[in-house]
Design an enzyme around this catalytic site. Sequence first.
Site, PDB file in Angstrom:
ATOM      1  CB  SER A  15      -0.991   0.002   1.168  1.00  0.00           C
ATOM      2  OG  SER A  15      -0.331   0.096   2.398  1.00  0.00           O
ATOM      3  CG  ASN A  16       3.530   2.740   3.051  1.00  0.00           C
ATOM      4  OD1 ASN A  16       3.421   3.936   3.301  1.00  0.00           O
ATOM      5  ND2 ASN A  16       3.221   1.795   3.937  1.00  0.00           N
ATOM      6  CG  LEU A  97      18.672  -3.660   1.187  1.00  0.00           C
ATOM      7  CD1 LEU A  97      18.207  -2.332   0.632  1.00  0.00           C
ATOM      8  CD2 LEU A  97      18.854  -4.694   0.071  1.00  0.00           C
ATOM      9  CG  ASN A 109      12.778   1.098   5.974  1.00  0.00           C
ATOM     10  OD1 ASN A 109      11.897   0.647   5.234  1.00  0.00           O
ATOM     11  ND2 ASN A 109      12.961   0.639   7.207  1.00  0.00           N
ATOM     12  CG  HIS A 111      10.670   1.162  11.878  1.00  0.00           C
ATOM     13  ND1 HIS A 111      10.844  -0.169  11.587  1.00  0.00           N
ATOM     14  CD2 HIS A 111      10.523   1.241  13.228  1.00  0.00           C
ATOM     15  CE1 HIS A 111      10.814  -0.874  12.709  1.00  0.00           C
ATOM     16  NE2 HIS A 111      10.621  -0.035  13.706  1.00  0.00           N
ATOM     17  CB  SER A 138      10.827   6.886  12.060  1.00  0.00           C
ATOM     18  OG  SER A 138      10.425   6.997  13.400  1.00  0.00           O
ATOM     19  CG  ASP A 147      14.416  -0.754  11.678  1.00  0.00           C
ATOM     20  OD1 ASP A 147      14.284  -0.554  10.466  1.00  0.00           O
ATOM     21  OD2 ASP A 147      13.878  -1.704  12.282  1.00  0.00           O
ATOM     22  CD  GLU A 176       3.471   2.994   7.660  1.00  0.00           C
ATOM     23  OE1 GLU A 176       4.279   2.437   8.409  1.00  0.00           O
ATOM     24  OE2 GLU A 176       2.778   2.371   6.830  1.00  0.00           O
TER      25      GLU A 176
HETATM   26  C1  GRF Z   1       4.367  -0.485   6.808  1.00  0.00           C
HETATM   27  O1  GRF Z   1       3.690  -0.389   8.019  1.00  0.00           O
HETATM   28  C2  GRF Z   1       5.798  -0.049   6.967  1.00  0.00           C
HETATM   29  O2  GRF Z   1       5.980   0.882   7.991  1.00  0.00           O
HETATM   30  C3  GRF Z   1       6.508  -1.316   7.339  1.00  0.00           C
HETATM   31  O3  GRF Z   1       5.858  -2.318   6.605  1.00  0.00           O
HETATM   32  C4  GRF Z   1       4.501  -1.936   6.362  1.00  0.00           C
HETATM   33  C5  GRF Z   1       4.242  -2.129   4.907  1.00  0.00           C
HETATM   34  O4  GRF Z   1       2.894  -2.019   4.573  1.00  0.00           O
HETATM   35  N1  GRF Z   1       7.923  -1.188   7.063  1.00  0.00           N
HETATM   36  P1  GRF Z   1       2.480  -1.943   3.041  1.00  0.00           P
HETATM   37  O5  GRF Z   1       3.069  -3.183   2.357  1.00  0.00           O
HETATM   38  O6  GRF Z   1       3.043  -0.705   2.456  1.00  0.00           O
HETATM   39  O7  GRF Z   1       0.981  -1.976   2.996  1.00  0.00           O
END
Ligand code: GRF
Length: 198
Positions: A15-16, A97, A109, A111, A138, A147, A176
């Site tokens: 989704s991000n 990585l 990244n 988090h 973050s 992280d 996010e």
């Molecule tokens: C997010 O909550 C991000 O902070 C973490 O993994 C999740 C990924 O969600 N690193 P999506 O795949 O973007 O829906």
Amino acid sequence: MRDFPLVILFSGNGSNMQNLYEQLHHKEFMGLRLCVCAVLCNNENAYGITRAKALGARCLIISHHHKTRHEFETQLLQALKPFAPKLCILAGFMRILSPHFLQHYPAINIHPSLLPLFKGAHALKESFESNMKIAGVSVHWVSVELDSGAIIDQAAFHREETPTFESFEQKIHALEYELYPRAVLQALQQSFLKADME
Ligand code: GRF
């Protein structure tokens, strides 16, 4: 206008990745045209691949199974080389990585905690179960230690707004989607400024 190539790496729901693609692809920024030239997934069953196809994004799939970290990263590097990305944006990419990869491309990244608290894969649950009054997300530069790279930006909220785990998780995701595209631009600005000063 010159294209500025970016890639997004993800492992699951994506989704991000989708939100970043929608917000940043072909956006003009500092006299450049940002271009998400590919998205890359290490899990062939990830739902994010369906999202990527619907977006019309170029989607590379490279499984990490049966490979050493070095072999996997060598394949990533080979796959990304034709795109010459200036920045790798990790969005739920569940592989660490190493310098073998990071010496070629800078990476950032997101988090789901207020770093440096709750590092690692269980951040959401640990943050929800903690007795903190605030929680948040973050965006940070990726460094060798998990992280732990320099923080680019953070967003926080009061825990009392989200009494259940479901509402907490929803709030984290909403933050996010707001924070990450903005933080990518901040990261680009930071690295341009740094390049200018060198
Ligand atoms: C997010 O909550 C991000 O902070 C973490 O993994 C999740 C990924 O969600 N690193 P999506 O795949 O973007 O829906």
